[in-house]
Design an enzyme around this catalytic site. Sequence first.
Site, PDB file in Angstrom:
ATOM      1  N   ASP A 177       0.989  -1.131   0.190  1.00  0.00           N
ATOM      2  CA  ASP A 177      -0.179   0.230   0.030  1.00  0.00           C
ATOM      3  C   ASP A 177       0.902   1.503  -0.019  1.00  0.00           C
ATOM      4  OD1 ASP A 177      -1.816  -2.154   0.234  1.00  0.00           O
ATOM      5  OD2 ASP A 177      -2.989  -1.652   2.561  1.00  0.00           O
TER       6      ASP A 177
ATOM      7  N   ASP B 117      -2.359   5.641  -3.100  1.00  0.00           N
ATOM      8  CA  ASP B 117      -2.245   4.740  -2.007  1.00  0.00           C
ATOM      9  C   ASP B 117      -1.144   3.585  -3.206  1.00  0.00           C
ATOM     10  OD1 ASP B 117      -2.578   5.449   0.255  1.00  0.00           O
ATOM     11  OD2 ASP B 117      -4.229   3.478   0.860  1.00  0.00           O
TER      12      ASP B 117
ATOM     13  N   HIS C 126      -7.057  -0.777  -4.137  1.00  0.00           N
ATOM     14  CA  HIS C 126      -6.437  -0.853  -4.288  1.00  0.00           C
ATOM     15  C   HIS C 126      -7.181  -2.414  -5.216  1.00  0.00           C
ATOM     16  CE1 HIS C 126      -4.800  -0.622  -0.110  1.00  0.00           C
ATOM     17  NE2 HIS C 126      -4.907   0.544  -0.963  1.00  0.00           N
TER      18      HIS C 126
ATOM     19  N   ASP D 278      -5.138  -4.388  -7.046  1.00  0.00           N
ATOM     20  CA  ASP D 278      -4.271  -6.053  -6.643  1.00  0.00           C
ATOM     21  C   ASP D 278      -5.720  -7.085  -6.241  1.00  0.00           C
ATOM     22  OD1 ASP D 278      -4.377  -5.062  -4.397  1.00  0.00           O
ATOM     23  OD2 ASP D 278      -1.849  -5.460  -3.724  1.00  0.00           O
TER      24      ASP D 278
ATOM     25  N   CYS E 287      -0.254  -7.885  -1.075  1.00  0.00           N
ATOM     26  CA  CYS E 287      -0.455  -7.162  -0.849  1.00  0.00           C
ATOM     27  C   CYS E 287       0.669  -6.762   0.886  1.00  0.00           C
ATOM     28  CB  CYS E 287      -1.981  -6.802  -0.018  1.00  0.00           C
ATOM     29  SG  CYS E 287      -3.328  -7.106  -0.420  1.00  0.00           S
TER      30      CYS E 287
HETATM   31  N1  ARG Z   1      -9.901  -3.654  -1.636  1.00  0.00           N
HETATM   32  C1  ARG Z   1      -9.389  -5.774  -2.136  1.00  0.00           C
HETATM   33  C2  ARG Z   1     -10.354  -6.238  -1.478  1.00  0.00           C
HETATM   34  O1  ARG Z   1     -11.334  -6.949  -0.280  1.00  0.00           O
HETATM   35  C3  ARG Z   1      -8.568  -5.577  -1.033  1.00  0.00           C
HETATM   36  C4  ARG Z   1      -7.289  -5.494  -2.260  1.00  0.00           C
HETATM   37  C5  ARG Z   1      -6.362  -5.083  -0.555  1.00  0.00           C
HETATM   38  N2  ARG Z   1      -4.299  -5.335  -1.837  1.00  0.00           N
HETATM   39  C6  ARG Z   1      -3.620  -4.082  -0.550  1.00  0.00           C
HETATM   40  N3  ARG Z   1      -2.558  -4.046  -1.437  1.00  0.00           N
HETATM   41  N4  ARG Z   1      -4.064  -4.099   0.365  1.00  0.00           N
HETATM   42  O2  ARG Z   1     -11.398  -7.370  -2.403  1.00  0.00           O
END
Ligand code: ARG
Length: 389
Positions: free
Chosen positions: A122, A212, A260, A262, A367
């Site tokens: 992040d 981020d 995010h 990813d 992450c």
């Molecule tokens: N927001 C995403 C989800 O819950 C999780 C991504 C988390 N990525 C990170 N780099 N902290 O589907």
Amino acid sequence: MSTLERVSTAEQAPVEATRVNSWNGWDPLRHVIVGRATGTVVQAPEPAVRRDFPEDGFPLGTWGPMPEEMTAEANEQLDSFARLLSSRGIRVDRPTPLDFTQRVSTPDWEQESMFGCMPPRDVLLTVGNEILEATMSYRSRWFEYLAYRPVLQSLFESDPDMRWEAAPKPRLTDESYVPGFWDTYNTLGLGEQLDKVAANDLVLTEKEPLFDAADVARFGKDLFVQLSLVTNRQGYEWLRRHFPEHRVHAITFTNTHPLHIDATWVPLRPGLVLHNGERLATPELVKYFEVNDWEVVEAVQPASWKHQMRLSFCTPWLSVNLLNLDPNTLCVEAEEVRLADQLVGLGFDVVPVPFRAVAPFGGGLHCATVDIERDGVLEDYFPRRAGRF
Ligand code: ARG
């Protein structure tokens, strides 16, 4: 705890020269940061984010350290993941946790707590020989870069070519946030929420650049920046000007809570991107990939997470939060067996990694890591233009 604890195995090969170098998410991995769960806090209230876990002991307005047994279990999984990576010859560095329960302030605001240092992805963005500290957009995460400073300082000292950068520290005054955003947004219907996501009309204003690092997906010369709850247009614009040798694209998906990129749009190897089918890409983004002979594959549904989502702000789509060891090898959360089968069918070797206990600390395998070194050079995987791309 030593500031730069390096996981070592009994017969470790002589340490090679340190080199910061990573242009994409798939080239062979040599050196990586793995986060720690130690000290993570359910954040105190702040305008950017709402934490409300009434069933798990933290109803709206309350905050405090994550339960000890959860932290211990997450740390066990993180430590064994770090050992697995070092047993494969990959160097591993770890952050130095701070007292995240402490109150922090700048001349503009005070915040009752910090957050943690499990998800280094992040905070830090590696592009070539540069590591960039993101602005972040939560007050509780403003000082999080401090947990990585011992590692960054050591990289700076040992690699004469490393470029150490930090984006402008944001003010994060009340003017950076839309007043009453959460109360309003949560009463909107799905269609209205998705319209706002597409327009990036969310909690952040355009008062200053905010992003981020985990909203950036690296595909060599192309960097894709998701506009989200933590990344605004000015954040994208800052990144675009900061990387003049790259094509930097602002993109959105049909995701009501974009945070995010990813777990949404995941590069697996040149020519293959894994797509979360519940968060659709725009037709123009898909077109750009297709005219450049990329295959867009929809990921299978995640496995059941049962009770494992206690105190988590992530979704089961952490399933697709994968870490490449090289273009043919992927670390996959151990319970995601259907996804593993899908990836084997696409020609990958899968390394199963137990990681469920880490989710409430901020994410999955991607992450929890930041590339320091991968083999490879800057390449252009998208020679053809399409639409605005
Ligand atoms: N927001 C995403 C989800 O819950 C999780 C991504 C988390 N990525 C990170 N780099 N902290 O589907």
